[in-house]
Design a protein around this motif. Structure first.
Motif, PDB file in Angstrom:
ATOM      1  N   VAL A  78       0.846  -1.202   0.000  1.00 23.92           N
ATOM      2  CA  VAL A  78       0.000   0.000   0.000  1.00 23.92           C
ATOM      3  C   VAL A  78       0.877   1.245   0.000  1.00 23.92           C
ATOM      4  O   VAL A  78       0.612   2.209  -0.736  1.00 23.92           O
ATOM      5  N   ILE A  79       1.939   1.227   0.798  1.00 24.24           N
ATOM      6  CA  ILE A  79       2.881   2.356   0.807  1.00 24.24           C
ATOM      7  C   ILE A  79       3.465   2.551  -0.586  1.00 24.24           C
ATOM      8  O   ILE A  79       3.575   3.687  -1.082  1.00 24.24           O
ATOM      9  N   ALA A  80       3.827   1.472  -1.255  1.00 28.58           N
ATOM     10  CA  ALA A  80       4.388   1.567  -2.619  1.00 28.58           C
ATOM     11  C   ALA A  80       3.377   2.146  -3.594  1.00 28.58           C
ATOM     12  O   ALA A  80       3.726   2.966  -4.453  1.00 28.58           O
ATOM     13  N   GLU A  81       2.126   1.743  -3.478  1.00 27.61           N
ATOM     14  CA  GLU A  81       1.084   2.288  -4.357  1.00 27.61           C
ATOM     15  C   GLU A  81       0.893   3.784  -4.102  1.00 27.61           C
ATOM     16  O   GLU A  81       0.787   4.577  -5.047  1.00 27.61           O
ATOM     17  N   ALA A  82       0.835   4.176  -2.828  1.00 32.88           N
ATOM     18  CA  ALA A  82       0.680   5.597  -2.491  1.00 32.88           C
ATOM     19  C   ALA A  82       1.892   6.381  -2.980  1.00 32.88           C
ATOM     20  O   ALA A  82       1.758   7.493  -3.504  1.00 32.88           O
ATOM     21  N   ARG A  83       3.076   5.808  -2.846  1.00 25.91           N
ATOM     22  CA  ARG A  83       4.285   6.489  -3.310  1.00 25.91           C
ATOM     23  C   ARG A  83       4.265   6.669  -4.823  1.00 25.91           C
ATOM     24  O   ARG A  83       4.719   7.701  -5.341  1.00 25.91           O
ATOM     25  N   ALA A  84       3.743   5.702  -5.542  1.00 31.58           N
ATOM     26  CA  ALA A  84       3.654   5.824  -7.007  1.00 31.58           C
ATOM     27  C   ALA A  84       2.739   6.988  -7.389  1.00 31.58           C
ATOM     28  O   ALA A  84       3.064   7.757  -8.306  1.00 31.58           O
ATOM     29  N   VAL A  85       1.629   7.148  -6.695  1.00 33.06           N
ATOM     30  CA  VAL A  85       0.734   8.287  -6.961  1.00 33.06           C
ATOM     31  C   VAL A  85       1.435   9.584  -6.589  1.00 33.06           C
ATOM     32  O   VAL A  85       1.388  10.573  -7.333  1.00 33.06           O
ATOM     33  N   PHE A  86       2.090   9.591  -5.442  1.00 33.39           N
ATOM     34  CA  PHE A  86       2.847  10.760  -4.990  1.00 33.39           C
ATOM     35  C   PHE A  86       3.879  11.166  -6.045  1.00 33.39           C
ATOM     36  O   PHE A  86       3.979  12.341  -6.418  1.00 33.39           O
ATOM     37  N   ASP A  87       4.665  10.197  -6.530  1.00 33.98           N
ATOM     38  CA  ASP A  87       5.711  10.486  -7.516  1.00 33.98           C
ATOM     39  C   ASP A  87       5.113  10.974  -8.833  1.00 33.98           C
ATOM     40  O   ASP A  87       5.667  11.883  -9.467  1.00 33.98           O
ATOM     41  N   ARG A  88       4.014  10.400  -9.236  1.00 38.18           N
ATOM     42  CA  ARG A  88       3.343  10.843 -10.476  1.00 38.18           C
ATOM     43  C   ARG A  88       2.876  12.291 -10.333  1.00 38.18           C
ATOM     44  O   ARG A  88       3.003  13.093 -11.258  1.00 38.18           O
ATOM     45  N   TYR A  89       2.327  12.625  -9.176  1.00 31.82           N
ATOM     46  CA  TYR A  89       1.881  13.988  -8.906  1.00 31.82           C
ATOM     47  C   TYR A  89       3.062  14.961  -8.948  1.00 31.82           C
ATOM     48  O   TYR A  89       2.990  16.020  -9.575  1.00 31.82           O
ATOM     49  N   GLU A  90       4.156  14.603  -8.271  1.00 29.85           N
ATOM     50  CA  GLU A  90       5.329  15.478  -8.248  1.00 29.85           C
ATOM     51  C   GLU A  90       5.873  15.714  -9.655  1.00 29.85           C
ATOM     52  O   GLU A  90       6.226  16.838 -10.010  1.00 29.85           O
ATOM     53  N   ASP A  91       5.951  14.670 -10.456  1.00 28.81           N
ATOM     54  CA  ASP A  91       6.422  14.806 -11.825  1.00 28.81           C
ATOM     55  C   ASP A  91       5.500  15.726 -12.627  1.00 28.81           C
ATOM     56  O   ASP A  91       5.968  16.605 -13.358  1.00 28.81           O
ATOM     57  N   ALA A  92       4.198  15.543 -12.470  1.00 29.40           N
ATOM     58  CA  ALA A  92       3.236  16.399 -13.179  1.00 29.40           C
ATOM     59  C   ALA A  92       3.357  17.852 -12.720  1.00 29.40           C
ATOM     60  O   ALA A  92       3.297  18.780 -13.541  1.00 29.40           O
ATOM     61  N   LEU A  93       3.549  18.069 -11.434  1.00 31.25           N
ATOM     62  CA  LEU A  93       3.681  19.425 -10.900  1.00 31.25           C
ATOM     63  C   LEU A  93       4.922  20.110 -11.463  1.00 31.25           C
ATOM     64  O   LEU A  93       4.865  21.253 -11.925  1.00 31.25           O
ATOM     65  N   MET A  94       6.045  19.411 -11.453  1.00 32.31           N
ATOM     66  CA  MET A  94       7.300  20.001 -11.920  1.00 32.31           C
ATOM     67  C   MET A  94       7.319  20.209 -13.438  1.00 32.31           C
ATOM     68  O   MET A  94       8.102  21.015 -13.941  1.00 32.31           O
ATOM     69  N   ASN A  95       6.427  19.530 -14.151  1.00 39.18           N
ATOM     70  CA  ASN A  95       6.382  19.644 -15.608  1.00 39.18           C
ATOM     71  C   ASN A  95       5.093  20.284 -16.127  1.00 39.18           C
ATOM     72  O   ASN A  95       4.768  20.164 -17.308  1.00 39.18           O
ATOM     73  N   ASN A  96       4.368  20.963 -15.228  1.00 39.45           N
ATOM     74  CA  ASN A  96       3.142  21.696 -15.597  1.00 39.45           C
ATOM     75  C   ASN A  96       2.139  20.835 -16.354  1.00 39.45           C
ATOM     76  O   ASN A  96       1.554  21.263 -17.344  1.00 39.45           O
ATOM     77  N   ARG A  97       1.914  19.621 -15.872  1.00 43.41           N
ATOM     78  CA  ARG A  97       0.961  18.691 -16.483  1.00 43.41           C
ATOM     79  C   ARG A  97      -0.358  18.757 -15.714  1.00 43.41           C
ATOM     80  O   ARG A  97      -0.703  17.865 -14.945  1.00 43.41           O
ATOM     81  N   THR A  98      -1.076  19.842 -15.915  1.00 44.18           N
ATOM     82  CA  THR A  98      -2.301  20.100 -15.175  1.00 44.18           C
ATOM     83  C   THR A  98      -3.315  18.982 -15.331  1.00 44.18           C
ATOM     84  O   THR A  98      -4.022  18.642 -14.376  1.00 44.18           O
ATOM     85  N   GLU A  99      -3.402  18.380 -16.512  1.00 45.81           N
ATOM     86  CA  GLU A  99      -4.387  17.320 -16.722  1.00 45.81           C
ATOM     87  C   GLU A  99      -4.131  16.129 -15.797  1.00 45.81           C
ATOM     88  O   GLU A  99      -5.074  15.491 -15.304  1.00 45.81           O
ATOM     89  N   ILE A 100      -2.874  15.838 -15.514  1.00 48.13           N
ATOM     90  CA  ILE A 100      -2.554  14.744 -14.596  1.00 48.13           C
ATOM     91  C   ILE A 100      -2.851  15.159 -13.159  1.00 48.13           C
ATOM     92  O   ILE A 100      -3.398  14.369 -12.380  1.00 48.13           O
ATOM     93  N   LEU A 101      -2.521  16.390 -12.796  1.00 48.08           N
ATOM     94  CA  LEU A 101      -2.839  16.874 -11.456  1.00 48.08           C
ATOM     95  C   LEU A 101      -4.338  16.779 -11.207  1.00 48.08           C
ATOM     96  O   LEU A 101      -4.779  16.313 -10.148  1.00 48.08           O
ATOM     97  N   ASN A 102      -5.126  17.192 -12.182  1.00 43.78           N
ATOM     98  CA  ASN A 102      -6.588  17.116 -12.048  1.00 43.78           C
ATOM     99  C   ASN A 102      -7.063  15.671 -11.942  1.00 43.78           C
ATOM    100  O   ASN A 102      -7.979  15.370 -11.179  1.00 43.78           O
ATOM    101  N   GLU A 103      -6.466  14.790 -12.695  1.00 45.83           N
ATOM    102  CA  GLU A 103      -6.858  13.376 -12.684  1.00 45.83           C
ATOM    103  C   GLU A 103      -6.610  12.733 -11.320  1.00 45.83           C
ATOM    104  O   GLU A 103      -7.392  11.892 -10.868  1.00 45.83           O
ATOM    105  N   ILE A 104      -5.534  13.116 -10.660  1.00 46.18           N
ATOM    106  CA  ILE A 104      -5.163  12.511  -9.382  1.00 46.18           C
ATOM    107  C   ILE A 104      -6.118  12.918  -8.265  1.00 46.18           C
ATOM    108  O   ILE A 104      -6.336  12.167  -7.319  1.00 46.18           O
ATOM    109  N   PHE A 105      -6.725  14.088  -8.388  1.00 47.11           N
ATOM    110  CA  PHE A 105      -7.685  14.534  -7.378  1.00 47.11           C
ATOM    111  C   PHE A 105      -9.058  13.920  -7.643  1.00 47.11           C
ATOM    112  O   PHE A 105      -9.470  13.753  -8.796  1.00 47.11           O
ATOM    113  N   TRP A 106      -9.760  13.591  -6.563  1.00 49.74           N
ATOM    114  CA  TRP A 106     -11.107  13.032  -6.644  1.00 49.74           C
ATOM    115  C   TRP A 106     -12.034  14.065  -7.272  1.00 49.74           C
ATOM    116  O   TRP A 106     -12.110  15.211  -6.806  1.00 49.74           O
TER     117      TRP A 106
END
Length: 131
Positions: free
Chosen positions: A8-36
């Motif tokens: 579960v920690i690994a799964e949460a970390r994968a979402v966390f890392d995906r979010y960080e990558d999207a944030l640093m690369n201005n990928r708003t569509e991914i940021l929006n997708e990650i939020f409920w």
């Protein structure tokens, strides 16, 4: 209830890392997708208080570029199979300002992991309310 299940920690970390990558690369569509995508989703930011996914998406649409940051410490706790909290301590590039970010994530049926609440803040130099 099992705490800190490694998978579960690994799964949460994968979402966390995906979010960080999207944030640093201005990928708003991914940021929006990650939020409920729900009116009950909350995001408290550096300068904004946002209730509901529409307010969050509206804010994100107004951002030209996100402040770059370097991770200092990541702490993740899981509770059972479907609930996790991520905590990030970071330093803003070019300013030295220290920030904190907490995300509450839930595994939702048919959607997977989604952020249902987030809080981002910068460390204040002093607390005028504390003696």
């Amino acid at each position: 209830m099992e705490l800190d299940n490694p998978s579960v920690i690994a799964e949460a970390r994968a979402v966390f890392d995906r979010y960080e990558d999207a944030l640093m690369n201005n990928r708003t569509e991914i940021l929006n997708e990650i939020f409920w995508a729900d009116p009950r989703t909350v995001r408290f930011g550096i300068t904004e208080i946002l209730y509901g996914i529409e307010a969050i998406r509206g804010f994100r649409a107004s951002v030209k570029a996100y402040a770059q940051r370097v991770q200092r410490k990541v702490h993740i706790t899981s509770f059972g199979q479907d609930f996790a909290c991520t905590h990030l301590e970071y330093e803003r590039v070019g300013t030295g300002l220290i920030g904190r970010e907490t995300k509450i994530m839930v595994r939702l049926p048919d959607l997977g992991w989604r952020v249902v609440s987030a809080h981002v803040s910068l460390l204040a130099g002093q607390d005028p309310g504390r003696n």
